[in-house]
Design a protein around this motif. Structure first.
Motif, PDB file in Angstrom:
ATOM      1  N   ASP A 144     -12.693   1.622  -0.118  1.00 44.13           N
ATOM      2  CA  ASP A 144     -11.274   1.718   0.209  1.00 44.13           C
ATOM      3  C   ASP A 144     -11.120   1.547   1.718  1.00 44.13           C
ATOM      4  O   ASP A 144     -12.106   1.476   2.445  1.00 44.13           O
TER       5      ASP A 144
ATOM      6  N   SER B 249     -12.790   4.239   4.013  1.00 47.40           N
ATOM      7  CA  SER B 249     -14.254   4.137   3.978  1.00 47.40           C
ATOM      8  C   SER B 249     -14.737   2.889   4.698  1.00 47.40           C
ATOM      9  O   SER B 249     -15.763   2.914   5.378  1.00 47.40           O
TER      10      SER B 249
ATOM     11  N   THR C 239      -3.129  -4.476  -1.032  1.00 47.20           N
ATOM     12  CA  THR C 239      -2.461  -3.233  -1.435  1.00 47.20           C
ATOM     13  C   THR C 239      -1.169  -3.046  -0.643  1.00 47.20           C
ATOM     14  O   THR C 239      -0.199  -2.508  -1.157  1.00 47.20           O
TER      15      THR C 239
ATOM     16  N   GLN D 237      -8.011  -5.435   1.397  1.00 48.81           N
ATOM     17  CA  GLN D 237      -7.264  -4.228   1.758  1.00 48.81           C
ATOM     18  C   GLN D 237      -5.778  -4.552   1.946  1.00 48.81           C
ATOM     19  O   GLN D 237      -4.911  -3.754   1.609  1.00 48.81           O
TER      20      GLN D 237
END
Length: 152
Positions: A48, A51, A79, A76
């Motif tokens: 994610d 992380s 999203t 990423q």
């Protein structure tokens, strides 16, 4: 030369002169140094956003792979795309990298998501909004927020 074990430091010096920490084989210490970059990117793509950012701070090798790979930031950014589609599309048309696009729109996406979930539904004045929880939003976004508030 035989293996020398130092129990105090959990370091094992092997015949080849390499060292291992806590009994790990030197080949297992950093997968990014042993695997092709494409495999490391595939592993990092499973992380994610939080992380992934922390992983980029782990070592120079990981940072180089993560920072230098637009594909990881694109994943990423998708999203955020669902929340700030117009802004993301505009940044991409202007030639911004996926990472820059993500950085520019992530906060907007978080703020919009909070409004749409009703987090600010009971706020009666601007003074009641928590600090650092606002950012400029376009008219379309405010329209969506108003519709969501009217439905509540």
């Amino acid at each position: 030369m035989q293996n020398l074990y130092k129990r105090n430091h959990s370091i094992i010096l092997s015949q080849e002169g390499g060292s291992t920490i806590h009994g790990l084989d030197p080949l297992q210490q950093n997968f990014a140094e042993r695997l092709p970059t494409e495999m490391s990117v595939r592993i990092f793509s499973e992380l994610d956003l939080s992380s992934l950012c922390r992983a980029s701070l782990t070592c120079k090798r990981w940072n180089g792979i993560i920072e230098g790979n637009d594909y990881l930031w694109r994943n990423q950014c998708l999203t955020v795309l669902a929340i700030c589609r117009r802004d993301v599309d505009g940044d991409r048309q202007n030639g911004c990298s996926w990472k820059v696009t993500l950085l520019r729109n992530y906060r907007k996406g978080c703020v919009k998501r909070r409004w749409l979930k009703g987090r600010y539904s009971n706020i009666h004045s601007a003074d009641e909004i928590p600090p650092n929880h606002m950012c400029p939003l376009d008219m379309e976004t405010w329209g969506e927020i108003l519709e969501a508030e009217l439905e509540r």
